[in-house]
Design a protein around this motif. Structure first.
Motif, PDB file in Angstrom:
ATOM      1  N   ALA A 150       5.623   4.217   1.821  1.00  0.00           N
ATOM      2  CA  ALA A 150       6.229   5.394   2.444  1.00  0.00           C
ATOM      3  C   ALA A 150       7.084   4.991   3.648  1.00  0.00           C
ATOM      4  O   ALA A 150       8.184   5.519   3.857  1.00  0.00           O
ATOM      5  CB  ALA A 150       5.148   6.376   2.870  1.00  0.00           C
ATOM      6  N   GLU A 151       6.588   4.041   4.437  1.00  0.00           N
ATOM      7  CA  GLU A 151       7.357   3.566   5.587  1.00  0.00           C
ATOM      8  C   GLU A 151       8.624   2.841   5.123  1.00  0.00           C
ATOM      9  O   GLU A 151       9.684   2.953   5.751  1.00  0.00           O
ATOM     10  CB  GLU A 151       6.500   2.634   6.441  1.00  0.00           C
ATOM     11  CG  GLU A 151       5.354   3.337   7.148  1.00  0.00           C
ATOM     12  CD  GLU A 151       4.548   2.399   8.026  1.00  0.00           C
ATOM     13  OE1 GLU A 151       4.940   1.216   8.165  1.00  0.00           O
ATOM     14  OE2 GLU A 151       3.520   2.838   8.584  1.00  0.00           O
ATOM     15  N   SER A 199       0.827  -1.193   0.000  1.00  0.00           N
ATOM     16  CA  SER A 199       0.000   0.000   0.000  1.00  0.00           C
ATOM     17  C   SER A 199       0.868   1.252   0.000  1.00  0.00           C
ATOM     18  O   SER A 199       2.053   1.200   0.366  1.00  0.00           O
ATOM     19  CB  SER A 199      -0.905  -0.002   1.239  1.00  0.00           C
ATOM     20  OG  SER A 199      -0.135   0.161   2.419  1.00  0.00           O
ATOM     21  N   PRO A 200       0.289   2.407  -0.387  1.00  0.00           N
ATOM     22  CA  PRO A 200       1.075   3.647  -0.369  1.00  0.00           C
ATOM     23  C   PRO A 200       1.667   3.956   1.006  1.00  0.00           C
ATOM     24  O   PRO A 200       2.792   4.447   1.114  1.00  0.00           O
ATOM     25  CB  PRO A 200       0.054   4.704  -0.801  1.00  0.00           C
ATOM     26  CG  PRO A 200      -0.938   3.955  -1.621  1.00  0.00           C
ATOM     27  CD  PRO A 200      -1.033   2.595  -0.999  1.00  0.00           C
ATOM     28  N   ARG A 201       0.920   3.650   2.064  1.00  0.00           N
ATOM     29  CA  ARG A 201       1.427   3.916   3.416  1.00  0.00           C
ATOM     30  C   ARG A 201       2.635   3.039   3.727  1.00  0.00           C
ATOM     31  O   ARG A 201       3.639   3.524   4.256  1.00  0.00           O
ATOM     32  CB  ARG A 201       0.324   3.682   4.444  1.00  0.00           C
ATOM     33  CG  ARG A 201       0.784   3.907   5.884  1.00  0.00           C
ATOM     34  CD  ARG A 201      -0.354   3.743   6.863  1.00  0.00           C
ATOM     35  NE  ARG A 201       0.106   3.896   8.232  1.00  0.00           N
ATOM     36  CZ  ARG A 201      -0.682   3.840   9.290  1.00  0.00           C
ATOM     37  NH1 ARG A 201      -1.985   3.638   9.132  1.00  0.00           N
ATOM     38  NH2 ARG A 201      -0.189   3.983  10.503  1.00  0.00           N
ATOM     39  N   LEU A 202       2.537   1.758   3.401  1.00  0.00           N
ATOM     40  CA  LEU A 202       3.661   0.861   3.653  1.00  0.00           C
ATOM     41  C   LEU A 202       4.860   1.234   2.783  1.00  0.00           C
ATOM     42  O   LEU A 202       6.005   1.135   3.223  1.00  0.00           O
ATOM     43  CB  LEU A 202       3.254  -0.587   3.398  1.00  0.00           C
ATOM     44  CG  LEU A 202       2.314  -1.234   4.427  1.00  0.00           C
ATOM     45  CD1 LEU A 202       1.982  -2.663   4.025  1.00  0.00           C
ATOM     46  CD2 LEU A 202       2.936  -1.212   5.825  1.00  0.00           C
ATOM     47  N   ARG A 239       7.831  -4.010  11.881  1.00  0.00           N
ATOM     48  CA  ARG A 239       6.450  -3.726  11.475  1.00  0.00           C
ATOM     49  C   ARG A 239       6.256  -4.049   9.986  1.00  0.00           C
ATOM     50  O   ARG A 239       5.242  -4.633   9.593  1.00  0.00           O
ATOM     51  CB  ARG A 239       6.130  -2.250  11.746  1.00  0.00           C
ATOM     52  CG  ARG A 239       4.832  -1.782  11.091  1.00  0.00           C
ATOM     53  CD  ARG A 239       4.574  -0.313  11.323  1.00  0.00           C
ATOM     54  NE  ARG A 239       3.650   0.212  10.346  1.00  0.00           N
ATOM     55  CZ  ARG A 239       2.341   0.022  10.362  1.00  0.00           C
ATOM     56  NH1 ARG A 239       1.789  -0.712  11.311  1.00  0.00           N
ATOM     57  NH2 ARG A 239       1.564   0.542   9.429  1.00  0.00           N
TER      58      ARG A 239
END
Length: 307
Positions: free
Chosen positions: A7-8, A2-5, A230
């Motif tokens: 970014a992380e 996902s975009p959030r992952l 994570r």
């Protein structure tokens, strides 16, 4: 992913890429041993309350001796070796050599755990080590002012990382990652306590050096480890391991922008060879899954007729 992952993932690579810059800034005043000692102490101090609140303290105590020991192999000694290396060679070159950890990891797992690599992974090992040889051959001078010892220090650190990985797999599997990570940093802190005191600089340490070693401990160690585990949980180990490819990119960029370090075509080319070797050795790049391989199972081209 996902975009959030994603970014992380990029953030994690940026943190680990910055660790070489912070180590250099701190080691100029603290020296390599004290830099490593303060870094692991800061990271352990950040993570210990989290371990106590997580309920995994009992798991740490049950395996404390082995967890504390692996901390020297996985953090204490390697951090000191890298801090020594960045005083003589560029942070970008150090990061590229650090990227060989999966190569040595596969080699140690083969020799110690009997995990024999397949043909593509064996090719990756050979290719990766050829890249290391090409990258290091003109830097391996052990005369006064040479950088041979710095290169050896980097490679020694990566070998220790690899041994620690196999040791963990053999003796510490199934233990909560927070317990092994925090415990290993505590072990590294205890192991480096006396050497740190013995090598502590006689002159006052500047605020910028304190800030650099604190950033290395809090951001590049404590936060980075939490983020790493994570991502393993959310995206899987195979995808997370590809962070190896991005760390040198950030390190090279930081070194060029902030320290004026040169990025040569030879360094980039050898780094690309090493990354290709790492990809093959770890299975991230698997030619056996490529469509071209499956074409071999299709009817022969002579069986087709054009119109």
């Amino acid at each position: 992913m996902s975009p959030r992952l994603a970014a992380e993932f990029i953030f994690l690579a940026s943190l680990w890429g910055a660790s070489f810059l912070f180590m250099r800034q701190a080691a100029l005043e603290l020296g390599p041993v004290a830099t490593a000692g303060v870094r692991v102490a800061v990271a352990a101090a950040v993570l210990l309350p989290l371990l106590a609140l997580s309920g995994h303290w009992r798991a740490f105590r049950a395996h404390a001796a082995r967890i504390l020991f692996v901390g020297l192999l996985n953090a204490g000694i390697p951090f000191g070796l890298f801090a020594y290396a960045v005083l003589s060679i560029s942070t970008g070159l150090t990061a590229i050599l650090n990227a060989t950890v999966p190569l040595f990891g596969a080699l140690v797992a083969w020799l110690w755990l009997g995990e024999r690599p397949g043909r593509w992974r064996a090719l990756g090992l050979a290719l990766g080590f050829v890249g290391v040889a090409l990258l290091s051959w003109n830097k391996a001078s052990f005369r006064p002012g040479g950088t041979g010892w710095a290169v050896l220090a980097c490679l020694g650190a990566t070998v220790l990382y690899a041994i620690a990985a196999s040791y963990t797999k053999k003796y510490l599997m199934g233990i909560a990652p927070l317990a092994t990570t925090t415990g290993s940093l505590l072990g590294a802190t205890l192991g480096l306590a006396v050497p740190t005191l013995l090598t502590w600089p006689t002159q006052p340490v500047s605020p910028s050096a304190w800030a650099a070693v604190a950033a290395a401990g809090v951001l590049c160690t404590a936060l980075a480890y939490l983020l790493y585990f994570r991502l393993i949980e959310a995206a899987g180990p195979a995808k997370t391991l590809t962070v190896t490819f991005l760390i040198p990119v950030f390190a090279l960029g930081y070194g060029a922008a902030l320290l004026g370090e040169a990025i040569t075509p030879w360094m980039v080319g050898c780094g690309a060879i090493i990354m290709l070797g790492v990809g093959l050795a770890t299975g991230i790049i698997d030619p056996g899954r490529w469509p071209l391989r499956r074409l071999a199972t299709l009817p022969s081209a002579s069986g087709w007729r054009g119109r």
